[in-house]
Design a protein around this motif. Sequence first.
Motif, PDB file in Angstrom:
ATOM      1  N   GLN A  52      54.611  46.655  -2.922  1.00 50.47           N
ATOM      2  CA  GLN A  52      53.983  47.799  -2.253  1.00 50.47           C
ATOM      3  C   GLN A  52      52.953  48.486  -3.157  1.00 50.47           C
ATOM      4  O   GLN A  52      52.848  49.706  -3.211  1.00 50.47           O
ATOM      5  N   THR A  53      52.208  47.638  -3.873  1.00 51.05           N
ATOM      6  CA  THR A  53      51.134  48.157  -4.732  1.00 51.05           C
ATOM      7  C   THR A  53      49.779  47.622  -4.302  1.00 51.05           C
ATOM      8  O   THR A  53      48.821  47.662  -5.068  1.00 51.05           O
ATOM      9  N   LEU A  54      49.689  47.128  -3.064  1.00 55.01           N
ATOM     10  CA  LEU A  54      48.452  46.524  -2.598  1.00 55.01           C
ATOM     11  C   LEU A  54      47.314  47.539  -2.544  1.00 55.01           C
ATOM     12  O   LEU A  54      46.152  47.192  -2.765  1.00 55.01           O
ATOM     13  N   LYS A  64      45.185  45.866   3.826  1.00 60.30           N
ATOM     14  CA  LYS A  64      44.735  47.093   3.168  1.00 60.30           C
ATOM     15  C   LYS A  64      44.220  48.109   4.185  1.00 60.30           C
ATOM     16  O   LYS A  64      44.475  49.319   4.062  1.00 60.30           O
ATOM     17  N   GLY A 112      47.983  49.845  -6.897  1.00 61.84           N
ATOM     18  CA  GLY A 112      47.763  49.270  -8.220  1.00 61.84           C
ATOM     19  C   GLY A 112      46.515  48.417  -8.265  1.00 61.84           C
ATOM     20  O   GLY A 112      45.751  48.313  -7.303  1.00 61.84           O
ATOM     21  N   TRP A 122      46.574  38.936  -3.537  1.00 61.49           N
ATOM     22  CA  TRP A 122      47.953  39.427  -3.452  1.00 61.49           C
ATOM     23  C   TRP A 122      48.577  39.633  -4.817  1.00 61.49           C
ATOM     24  O   TRP A 122      49.692  40.153  -4.923  1.00 61.49           O
ATOM     25  N   TYR A 123      47.927  39.215  -5.879  1.00 58.73           N
ATOM     26  CA  TYR A 123      48.568  39.074  -7.175  1.00 58.73           C
ATOM     27  C   TYR A 123      48.345  40.296  -8.061  1.00 58.73           C
ATOM     28  O   TYR A 123      47.224  40.826  -8.129  1.00 58.73           O
ATOM     29  N   PRO A 124      49.391  40.727  -8.763  1.00 57.15           N
ATOM     30  CA  PRO A 124      49.207  41.799  -9.758  1.00 57.15           C
ATOM     31  C   PRO A 124      48.297  41.333 -10.891  1.00 57.15           C
ATOM     32  O   PRO A 124      48.175  40.136 -11.173  1.00 57.15           O
ATOM     33  N   CYS A 129      45.120  44.994  -8.078  1.00 57.15           N
ATOM     34  CA  CYS A 129      45.540  43.713  -7.520  1.00 57.15           C
ATOM     35  C   CYS A 129      44.316  42.833  -7.299  1.00 57.15           C
ATOM     36  O   CYS A 129      43.256  43.316  -6.913  1.00 57.15           O
ATOM     37  N   ASN A 143      54.501  40.015  -6.126  1.00 58.06           N
ATOM     38  CA  ASN A 143      53.194  40.111  -5.500  1.00 58.06           C
ATOM     39  C   ASN A 143      52.971  41.548  -5.055  1.00 58.06           C
ATOM     40  O   ASN A 143      53.922  42.328  -4.897  1.00 58.06           O
ATOM     41  N   CYS A 144      51.726  41.912  -4.851  1.00 58.22           N
ATOM     42  CA  CYS A 144      51.386  43.302  -4.530  1.00 58.22           C
ATOM     43  C   CYS A 144      51.925  43.731  -3.178  1.00 58.22           C
ATOM     44  O   CYS A 144      52.126  44.927  -2.941  1.00 58.22           O
ATOM     45  N   HIS A 145      52.150  42.775  -2.285  1.00 49.63           N
ATOM     46  CA  HIS A 145      52.656  43.129  -0.969  1.00 49.63           C
ATOM     47  C   HIS A 145      54.119  43.547  -1.029  1.00 49.63           C
ATOM     48  O   HIS A 145      54.501  44.622  -0.546  1.00 49.63           O
TER      49      HIS A 145
END
Length: 382
Positions: free
Chosen positions: A199-201, A28, A204, A209-211, A206, A194-196
């Motif tokens: 590309q929503t780390l 991040k 979004g 790593w998890y939505p 999170c 996964n957020c990585h």
Amino acid sequence: MFNSSSDPWAPTEETSAPEFANVVSCYKWHLLNKNASIAQANIACSMREDLLRLGTGMYIALWLLGLTIIITNTVVLLGIIGTRALHRPIYFYLANLAITDVFAGIGLLYRTVGHVGHSVMYEFTLTYFNLIIFAQMTSASALSLLSVDSYIAVKHPMYFHIHSDSAKLRAVVALTVSWILFSVLVFSPSMGWNCHHMQTLTKGICISWYPLAFVIICASIVLLLCIVMMFTNISVYVAIRNREKRRLEQAGVPLGAPGENGPVQNVEGGDQPKNAAQEEAQRKYKERVYKARTVMIHVLMSFAFWLLPLLLVAVCQFLPDICPSKRGPYMFACFSLNSVINPMATLIRTADLRNAIHQKLTGVHQTLVTMMRGNRVNPQED
């Protein structure tokens, strides 16, 4: 703008990053403050092996815990597989529980050495998280199936007896479906959910790593399984207590008085003989009650060790100074403690399995002794 080194993302004095609590915070920081791409964040965070390094004591503790989990559950599993007399539905569920606990041990061992050779740390961290989550969710599923089986055996004995011929098939179908569903769900982050990868780390909502949707689905399933375990085991406990109370009242014995194995007296005080069918029914009922109490022990111990990490989180929120900076390994180690207790409870409470394992170990010992004595035989004496 960039330094003169061959790798522009290698940390230098001018561009040195702050101390990170975990791998997620490292990614991040580079994505937000350095305007880095995903590939550049991979390179930068992969150089920070200190994010994965544990203390010597924690390494040893995880190694010992992981090996203990794998060895004890493997003994239970091999004892069930290698004994034909134990190929019954209740032991299918116990074997399923042992297999799920083995994954917890594999996850702990992977945490200690799995980062060696990884150039991208998020892959290692994600795999470790997935292994532990998979082990605990499948363990909850296994305990739920055990609880439902004991619930039917105690609360609906006629249905349990009538459908005993198809019990193995139902057990195999239930186990197969649960493994397929949980495998697809839990390991879907390794396949891109996964957020990585999404590309929503930093954009979004999170959790690690998890939505958020993945976390809600997993938490809802675990909560549902816990409700099933609580409902079935409480119902079984109440049914056992009520039946025991009625039996003692009919026998004219005060509740709580001894006489479990003594003659049953009728209301007038005389002895009431039992025929062979009644004796067999009473024996089967006692066997079901004993197995139901074994399931209760499994469930209670699992609940205790699942609540322990939550208690640790609450303590760390109010007293952060007494908590270690890297809390993840401690929390997952606490989650996995039930995987040590499960095989021990199974062996202590299941005499058939314990005797089968003892016989196999005795056979192996006798074979080794025979081989050693045979190697020391003097041909001239013969």
